[in-house]
Enzyme design. Structure first.
Site, short mmCIF file in Angstrom:
data_model
loop_
_atom_site.label_atom_id
_atom_site.label_comp_id
_atom_site.label_asym_id
_atom_site.label_seq_id
_atom_site.Cartn_x
_atom_site.Cartn_y
_atom_site.Cartn_z
N ASP A 1 0.85 -1.20 0.00
CA ASP A 1 0.00 0.00 0.00
C ASP A 1 0.87 1.24 0.00
O ASP A 1 2.03 1.20 0.43
CB ASP A 1 -0.86 0.06 1.27
CG ASP A 1 -1.77 -1.12 1.41
OD1 ASP A 1 -2.07 -1.77 0.40
OD2 ASP A 1 -2.15 -1.40 2.57
N1 URA Z 1 -1.13 -5.94 3.86
C1 URA Z 1 -1.64 -4.68 3.85
O1 URA Z 1 -2.70 -4.41 4.41
N2 URA Z 1 -0.94 -3.75 3.21
C2 URA Z 1 0.24 -3.97 2.60
O2 URA Z 1 0.84 -3.05 2.05
C3 URA Z 1 0.75 -5.28 2.64
C4 URA Z 1 0.03 -6.25 3.28
#
Ligand code: URA
Length: 231
Positions: free
Chosen positions: A106
């Site tokens: 993310d």
């Molecule tokens: N899980 C998440 O919620 N975000 C990420 O970036 C990676 C794994």
């Protein structure tokens, strides 16, 4: 060993288009054992070619680990904001195939992100069948409840609107509000959604390991080459 056309080598490795290669050759930028080459259709071994005096960049393919900083997306869609590819040599995005990330983190997640131009590696390491363990350091907005440990390990945790429960995951409490989470899957926003399903908000999320690979002390925004066998 296979010989390829010079214009093909240049375009595949992101230097210039096949059409532009004639200009590069004319300018004397391409040499073969010290001698400027003239004919873009000449077939040569990649390792014999020099571009501006340098060997061809990563002729065997790219595989690097990047320490992703917060605020960058893994998508190339400009509407989503600045992306992680801006941290890497521009030429790598012009290769054919271009570089891509192995799965995504993310925008606000930091840490270990693999970058490659090899589709088979992406396939292998993102498929849940291969069960590559990813380790995250998670900080949440309230004290963690130890009952989360057996719940996450149970293989019965269901995320809203998903029929299949999450595969067993290992949660290790570190401080009252931080923990390590080892996952073998990579569902959309999985870590945030696993905690949200139990009433916790993730404040910060950092990936420290991917399989046997450790981010180590690589500074944020930097990358280093790795070999597939180390994963
Ligand atoms: N899980 C998440 O919620 N975000 C990420 O970036 C990676 C794994």
């Amino acid at each position: 060993m296979t010989r390829f056309r010079i214009d093909q080598i240049l375009s595949r490795h992101g230097y210039c288009s096949r059409g532009e290669s004639r200009g590069w050759l004319k300018a004397g930028r391409i040499t073969l054992r010290g001698i400027p080459v003239k004919d873009p259709s000449e077939k040569v071994l990649v390792e014999d070619l020099r571009v501006d005096g340098e060997p061809v960049d990563h002729p065997e393919g790219i595989l690097v680990v990047l320490h992703k900083p917060a605020g960058l997306v893994c998508s190339r869609d400009e509407r989503e904001g600045p992306n992680v590819f801006s941290l890497l040599p521009e030429r790598w995005s012009r290769r054919n195939p271009p570089i891509t990330s192995v799965g995504r983190l993310d925008k606000e997640t930091t840490g270990l992100l693999l970058i490659t131009d090899q589709g088979d590696l992406v396939q292998r390491w993102t498929s849940p069948r291969h069960k590559v363990t990813k380790r995250y350091l998670v900080e949440v907005d309230q004290d963690l409840d130890p009952t989360l440990v057996p719940l996450f390990a149970s293989g019965s945790l269901r995320l809203p609107d998903e029929s299949d429960p999450c595969l067993p995951a290992t949660l290790t409490l570190v401080t009252p509000r931080t923990a390590h989470l080892d996952l073998v899957e990579g569902r959309y926003h999985q870590v945030r959604r696993m905690f949200a399903s139990q009433g916790f908000r993730v404040i910060s999320l950092h990936r420290s390991h991917f399989g046997a690979l450790d981010l180590g002390d690589l500074p944020a925004g930097q990358w280093r080459a790795v070999v597939a066998e180390s994963i």
